[in-house]
Design a protein around this motif. Structure first.
Motif, PDB file in Angstrom:
ATOM      1  N   LEU A  58     -23.958  -6.671 -14.029  1.00 60.30           N
ATOM      2  CA  LEU A  58     -22.684  -6.245 -13.462  1.00 60.30           C
ATOM      3  C   LEU A  58     -22.630  -4.733 -13.285  1.00 60.30           C
ATOM      4  N   ALA A  59     -21.827  -4.316 -12.317  1.00 63.69           N
ATOM      5  CA  ALA A  59     -21.628  -2.883 -12.079  1.00 63.69           C
ATOM      6  C   ALA A  59     -20.735  -2.285 -13.156  1.00 63.69           C
ATOM      7  N   PRO A  60     -20.861  -0.973 -13.414  1.00 62.90           N
ATOM      8  CA  PRO A  60     -19.955  -0.320 -14.378  1.00 62.90           C
ATOM      9  C   PRO A  60     -18.507  -0.419 -13.914  1.00 62.90           C
ATOM     10  N   ALA A  61     -17.597  -0.474 -14.853  1.00 61.51           N
ATOM     11  CA  ALA A  61     -16.177  -0.639 -14.533  1.00 61.51           C
ATOM     12  C   ALA A  61     -15.653   0.495 -13.668  1.00 61.51           C
ATOM     13  N   GLU A  62     -16.181   1.716 -13.835  1.00 60.40           N
ATOM     14  CA  GLU A  62     -15.646   2.845 -13.074  1.00 60.40           C
ATOM     15  C   GLU A  62     -15.955   2.751 -11.582  1.00 60.40           C
ATOM     16  N   GLU A  63     -16.860   1.856 -11.200  1.00 60.76           N
ATOM     17  CA  GLU A  63     -17.168   1.688  -9.788  1.00 60.76           C
ATOM     18  C   GLU A  63     -16.263   0.657  -9.115  1.00 60.76           C
ATOM     19  N   ARG A  64     -15.480  -0.058  -9.906  1.00 63.27           N
ATOM     20  CA  ARG A  64     -14.625  -1.102  -9.349  1.00 63.27           C
ATOM     21  C   ARG A  64     -13.346  -0.516  -8.757  1.00 63.27           C
ATOM     22  N   VAL A  65     -12.916  -1.104  -7.636  1.00 62.31           N
ATOM     23  CA  VAL A  65     -11.704  -0.644  -6.948  1.00 62.31           C
ATOM     24  C   VAL A  65     -10.605  -1.700  -6.985  1.00 62.31           C
ATOM     25  N   ASP A  66     -10.791  -2.734  -7.797  1.00 62.32           N
ATOM     26  CA  ASP A  66      -9.843  -3.854  -7.829  1.00 62.32           C
ATOM     27  C   ASP A  66      -9.114  -3.971  -9.158  1.00 62.32           C
ATOM     28  N   LEU A  67      -9.033  -2.883  -9.916  1.00 53.67           N
ATOM     29  CA  LEU A  67      -8.434  -2.968 -11.238  1.00 53.67           C
ATOM     30  C   LEU A  67      -6.941  -2.655 -11.262  1.00 53.67           C
ATOM     31  N   ALA A  68      -6.422  -1.988 -10.232  1.00 57.63           N
ATOM     32  CA  ALA A  68      -4.984  -1.695 -10.194  1.00 57.63           C
ATOM     33  C   ALA A  68      -4.193  -2.949  -9.855  1.00 57.63           C
ATOM     34  N   GLU A  69      -2.981  -3.031 -10.363  1.00 58.57           N
ATOM     35  CA  GLU A  69      -2.114  -4.187 -10.093  1.00 58.57           C
ATOM     36  C   GLU A  69      -1.616  -4.135  -8.652  1.00 58.57           C
ATOM     37  N   PRO A  70      -1.911  -5.146  -7.820  1.00 57.24           N
ATOM     38  CA  PRO A  70      -1.458  -5.110  -6.419  1.00 57.24           C
ATOM     39  C   PRO A  70       0.027  -5.431  -6.288  1.00 57.24           C
ATOM     40  N   ARG A  71       0.684  -4.835  -5.295  1.00 55.33           N
ATOM     41  CA  ARG A  71       2.072  -5.139  -4.956  1.00 55.33           C
ATOM     42  C   ARG A  71       2.083  -5.822  -3.599  1.00 55.33           C
ATOM     43  N   PHE A  72       2.906  -6.863  -3.462  1.00 53.55           N
ATOM     44  CA  PHE A  72       2.934  -7.655  -2.241  1.00 53.55           C
ATOM     45  C   PHE A  72       4.353  -7.692  -1.688  1.00 53.55           C
ATOM     46  N   THR A  73       4.662  -6.771  -0.772  1.00 55.01           N
ATOM     47  CA  THR A  73       5.980  -6.734  -0.148  1.00 55.01           C
ATOM     48  C   THR A  73       6.027  -7.581   1.118  1.00 55.01           C
ATOM     49  N   HIS A  74       4.991  -7.464   1.950  1.00 52.42           N
ATOM     50  CA  HIS A  74       4.873  -8.263   3.181  1.00 52.42           C
ATOM     51  C   HIS A  74       3.496  -8.916   3.189  1.00 52.42           C
ATOM     52  N   PRO A  75       3.268  -9.870   2.312  1.00 49.62           N
ATOM     53  CA  PRO A  75       1.906 -10.352   2.050  1.00 49.62           C
ATOM     54  C   PRO A  75       1.241 -11.100   3.201  1.00 49.62           C
ATOM     55  N   THR A  76       2.025 -11.676   4.109  1.00 50.53           N
ATOM     56  CA  THR A  76       1.403 -12.451   5.183  1.00 50.53           C
ATOM     57  C   THR A  76       1.109 -11.621   6.427  1.00 50.53           C
ATOM     58  N   ARG A  77       1.393 -10.333   6.394  1.00 50.28           N
ATOM     59  CA  ARG A  77       0.986  -9.443   7.479  1.00 50.28           C
ATOM     60  C   ARG A  77      -0.402  -8.906   7.135  1.00 50.28           C
ATOM     61  N   ILE A  78      -1.394  -9.711   7.388  1.00 44.99           N
ATOM     62  CA  ILE A  78      -2.759  -9.359   7.001  1.00 44.99           C
ATOM     63  C   ILE A  78      -3.455  -8.750   8.204  1.00 44.99           C
ATOM     64  N   THR A  79      -3.417  -7.440   8.254  1.00 45.37           N
ATOM     65  CA  THR A  79      -3.906  -6.698   9.410  1.00 45.37           C
ATOM     66  C   THR A  79      -5.091  -5.796   9.074  1.00 45.37           C
ATOM     67  N   ASN A  80      -5.588  -5.862   7.843  1.00 43.52           N
ATOM     68  CA  ASN A  80      -6.782  -5.106   7.484  1.00 43.52           C
ATOM     69  C   ASN A  80      -7.865  -5.403   8.528  1.00 43.52           C
ATOM     70  N   PRO A  81      -8.389  -4.390   9.223  1.00 43.35           N
ATOM     71  CA  PRO A  81      -9.312  -4.662  10.324  1.00 43.35           C
ATOM     72  C   PRO A  81     -10.564  -5.425   9.917  1.00 43.35           C
ATOM     73  N   LEU A  82     -10.972  -5.302   8.649  1.00 45.79           N
ATOM     74  CA  LEU A  82     -12.168  -6.003   8.184  1.00 45.79           C
ATOM     75  C   LEU A  82     -11.859  -7.380   7.595  1.00 45.79           C
ATOM     76  N   HIS A  83     -10.580  -7.743   7.574  1.00 44.16           N
ATOM     77  CA  HIS A  83     -10.178  -9.093   7.138  1.00 44.16           C
ATOM     78  C   HIS A  83      -8.842  -9.423   7.798  1.00 44.16           C
ATOM     79  N   PRO A  84      -8.797  -9.464   9.149  1.00 44.66           N
ATOM     80  CA  PRO A  84      -7.521  -9.567   9.878  1.00 44.66           C
ATOM     81  C   PRO A  84      -7.022 -11.006   9.992  1.00 44.66           C
ATOM     82  N   THR A  85      -6.751 -11.617   8.850  1.00 45.59           N
ATOM     83  CA  THR A  85      -6.463 -13.050   8.805  1.00 45.59           C
ATOM     84  C   THR A  85      -5.301 -13.449   9.710  1.00 45.59           C
ATOM     85  N   SER A  86      -4.226 -12.666   9.729  1.00 44.55           N
ATOM     86  CA  SER A  86      -3.050 -13.063  10.497  1.00 44.55           C
ATOM     87  C   SER A  86      -3.247 -12.878  12.000  1.00 44.55           C
ATOM     88  N   GLU A  87      -4.311 -12.190  12.414  1.00 47.94           N
ATOM     89  CA  GLU A  87      -4.529 -11.910  13.832  1.00 47.94           C
ATOM     90  C   GLU A  87      -5.591 -12.795  14.460  1.00 47.94           C
TER      91      GLU A  87
END
Length: 450
Positions: A58-87
């Protein structure tokens, strides 16, 4: 979408806090600020499911970018260009897996699913993943995604159904955030950088995957031209194996594996690869020829018509490389098949290929309506052949396409009832009942194409 759904991890410690912080890190290491030094996710043999003594690298913990608690205000607006699920309405992927033609349909389903975890409820989009090996159902999954306020995309789990001979063999790989203390897992950072590490599946004891971003801002050859800004990631799986994937703007997951081995890549995506204008006349002719060959597998004259129509069409229009390759491969197989029994599989695959070609010009619902007709034809062929397993798979395919169309049907109740009866008959291997229901099914097929 996870393309390595069959691995299980057993014997790992699980708690909500540990999962959010990176699985089974020992409390002492966490207190001392250790960078994952005590964390051990053990290697699992894929075939036996046995847990070994070795830990995954496994990679060292300091290299991880998924440790912060996510907030979901408009969760179904998935427009991330590398994972554009809603589009994305539908993606067709093709390739070769285990030395067999492999094809998937990934479709955004209507509606959403609320998933409760850690005292909150998040609305997610539902993506339907359907994998075909040699033209037949191999795997189905319903994947749940939401976008956090920072633009990262999170995976909330999947319902998985693995098929053998047309029937469900197991549901290995199924998980859902909020069950068994499973957290949602990051599947795409908001702005990935080289060296970023995250875990799209993070439930030791059941599913686990760690991803490292290896390259960013790459050009890739898309179905109809160059696509800039792609990234390459390196995945670590439970059995210790690794795999590279490419994600591209506007497409999301773009390719898995490499040439010379198992490879699955985007053949066409809607809407990125659509083209305005009517269906070309020569593609219409190819469609008619493919339907005729599908209805009469092994009929030499029908196969010659498909060859002539295909050669004429591809000489008149630009065809995406992977679509061209898979259609030519399957047509050659059909030409070599000869007798009707050997031609059933290639004729089915050619018919599937032509529906894929049509997505360039026609809407997903229009093409899906004809996929209902395709599987209705295949149901009749397999029923006449007395192949109970294939019949069960055909009914599953009909159910999956109908799930994508049902919301827009003016009167869905009749088709719902017919499919329930077909499912019961298939489950009981009652081919006589399937034959009795076939005319009703055919009469209910939608014929209006918007």
């Amino acid at each position: 979408m996870d393309t390595d759904r069959h691995l299980l991890l057993t014997g790992a410690c699980v708690s909500a806090a540990a999962l959010l912080a990176g699985a089974c890190s020992q409390a002492a290491d966490t207190a001392e600020g250790g960078a994952g030094r005590g964390e051990c996710v053990r290697v699992v043999d894929e075939d036996s499911g046995r847990t070994g003594d070795a830990c995954l690298p496994l990679a060292p913990a300091e290299e991880r970018v998924d440790l912060a608690e996510p907030r979901f205000t408009h969760p179904t607006r998935i427009t991330n260009p590398l994972h554009p699920t809603s589009e994305l309405r539908q993606i067709v992927m093709g390739g070769q897996v285990d030395d067999k033609p492999f094809r998937t349909e990934v479709s955004l389903l209507p509606g959403t699913k609320k998933i409760a975890y850690d005292g909150r409820s998040v609305e997610t989009l539902v993506s339907q993943y359907v994998a075909f090996s040699d033209g037949r159902i191999q795997e189905v999954a319903l994947d749940w995604y939401a976008q956090a306020d920072d633009g990262s995309v999170w995976y909330f789990g999947e319902d998985v159904f693995n098929y053998e001979s047309g029937v469900v063999a197991d549901t290995e790989g199924t998980w859902q955030a909020g069950r068994d203390d499973a957290p949602p897992a990051m599947i795409m950072p908001a702005a990935p950088e080289k060296g970023d590490v995250y875990r799209p599946e993070n439930l030791p004891g059941k599913v686990f995957e760690e991803v490292t971003v290896r390259a960013v801002d790459q050009p890739v050859d898309g179905p109809y031209g160059q696509v800039d800004g792609a990234i390459t990631v390196h995945e670590l799986h439970l059995d210790g194996s690794t795999e590279d994937k490419v994600f591209a703007p506007g497409y999301g997951e773009f390719s898995t594996g490499a040439e010379g081995g198992d490879l699955e890549a985007v053949a066409l995506a809607v809407p990125p690869d659509t083209k305005p204008g009517p269906l070309p006349d020569r593609l219409t002719a190819l469609e008619r020829a493919a339907v005729a060959a599908h209805e009469s597998p092994g009929k030499a004259a029908a196969v010659r018509e498909v060859r002539a129509a295909w050669d004429a069409y591809r000489a008149s229009d630009t065809v995406a490389e992977l679509l061209e390759r898979q259609t030519e491969r399957d047509l050659v197989a059909l030409e070599r098949a000869g007798a009707a029994a050997r031609a059933v599989g290639p004729a089915l695959r050619v018919a599937q290929d032509v529906t894929d070609l049509r997505l360039r010009y026609q809407s997903v619902p229009t093409v899906d309506r004809d996929r209902l007709a395709l599987w209705t034809r295949q149901l009749a062929i397999d029923t006449d052949a007395g192949d109970e397993g294939a019949v069960a798979g055909d009914v599953t395919a009909l159910e999956l396409v109908w799930e994508r169309l049902r919301h827009e049907a003016p009167d869905a109740a009749a088709m719902d009832t017919c499919l329930r009866r077909l499912r019961a008959a298939a489950d009981h291997e009652d081919l006589a009942e399937i034959r009795r229901l076939a005319p009703e099914l055919e009469s209910l097929l939608p014929t209006q194409h918007p």
